[in-house]
Design an enzyme around this catalytic site. Structure first.
Site, PDB file in Angstrom:
ATOM      1  CG  ASP A 121       7.803   1.998   2.715  1.00 64.88           C
ATOM      2  OD1 ASP A 121       7.197   1.572   3.712  1.00 64.88           O
ATOM      3  OD2 ASP A 121       8.152   1.269   1.769  1.00 64.88           O
TER       4      ASP A 121
ATOM      5  N   GLY B 162       6.471  -3.572  -7.912  1.00 57.67           N
ATOM      6  CA  GLY B 162       5.879  -2.718  -8.925  1.00 57.67           C
ATOM      7  C   GLY B 162       4.897  -3.415  -9.841  1.00 57.67           C
TER       8      GLY B 162
ATOM      9  CB  SER C  46       6.725  -4.547  -3.421  1.00 58.03           C
ATOM     10  OG  SER C  46       5.563  -3.793  -3.107  1.00 58.03           O
TER      11      SER C  46
ATOM     12  CG  HIS D 294       6.735  -2.062   1.088  1.00 54.55           C
ATOM     13  ND1 HIS D 294       7.059  -0.808   0.638  1.00 54.55           N
ATOM     14  CD2 HIS D 294       6.299  -2.769   0.015  1.00 54.55           C
ATOM     15  CE1 HIS D 294       6.824  -0.745  -0.655  1.00 54.55           C
ATOM     16  NE2 HIS D 294       6.361  -1.920  -1.057  1.00 54.55           N
TER      17      HIS D 294
ATOM     18  CG  ASN E 117       1.407  -1.672  -7.484  1.00 56.90           C
ATOM     19  OD1 ASN E 117       1.494  -0.964  -6.490  1.00 56.90           O
ATOM     20  ND2 ASN E 117       2.278  -2.610  -7.763  1.00 56.90           N
TER      21      ASN E 117
END
Length: 229
Positions: A203, A92, A55, A206, A120
């Protein structure tokens, strides 16, 4: 110290968002699975720079033109260089899922391949040897497809939530692989961005449009060196 703690907290909650990051548009998933449509413009005579990542590369939450691959393209265009940038980021993405889709992505000629995966994995506590192995396999596939492709690996760091040993070894994966394969390295993709609320979206994970500009500046010197060579 406060910056490190803030960075640790923000990256820790990254795990909670992974489910949302993995949501795909059915149409895009169909393209990915059947490989019937290409991300490459076969009519272009320009050399290709492909960003393969998650992402962060995709520019989640922003207009595609604000993501760092588009900013790199704008820089290239301003210098009138014969290169076309392709954004192959997928929200993701882990190293395992990236390994599974790499063959589809390589259905065209690529001159510079920027590999931005691993964050991730680290935040989910995936065994380090598995992450390293997946990255190695991606690099191997790219080299097998076209030995002349220049590969650049984007370094990543995670907070010490998994323990200091895991955190340190995770960070060391990237320079170690860069040395092993003699490929380019971006030391830390999110340098001067991670942990700064003014440069990240709501968030806290990002980058904002301004944050993406800094990320692009972190990447550009390595890209420029390859182009000049």
């Amino acid at each position: 110290m406060r910056t490190l703690l803030r960075f640790s907290y923000l990256l820790f909650i990254f795990c909670a968002s992974c489910g949302n990051l993995g949501t795909k548009n059915p149409d895009s998933e169909k393209k990915e699975n059947n490989g019937s449509e290409s991300i490459f413009d076969t009519k272009t005579e320009k050399k290709v720079i492909l960003f393969f990542g998650n992402s962060l590369t995709a520019g989640m939450g922003l207009d595609p033109n604000e993501a760092f691959p588009a900013l790199i393209q704008a820089k290239i265009d301003s210098l009138q260089l014969p290169f076309k940038v392709i954004n192959a980021g997928l929200s993701g993405e882990t190293t395992a899922s990236g390994k599974n889709r790499i063959s589809w992505v390589l259905n065209g000629d690529i001159d510079i391949f920027v590999l931005e995966l691993g964050a991730n994995d680290g935040l989910r506590g995936i065994p380090l040897e598995e992450t390293r192995k997946n990255l190695e396999e991606i690099i191997d596939v790219v080299h097998q497809k076209n030995p002349n492709t220049t590969i650049i690996l984007a370094g990543m760091q995670i907070p010490p939530n998994m323990g200091q040993e895991y955190t340190t070894e995770f960070k060391d994966i990237f320079p170690s692989l860069a040395q092993k394969y003699d490929i380019g390295l971006i030391p830390f993709l999110l340098e001067d961005v991670a942990g700064n609320p003014e440069l990240n979206q709501a968030d806290g994970i990002h980058p904002t449009a301004e944050g993406q500009k800094i990320v692009a500046n972190n990447i550009w010197p390595i890209i420029a060196k390859v182009i000049n060579e």
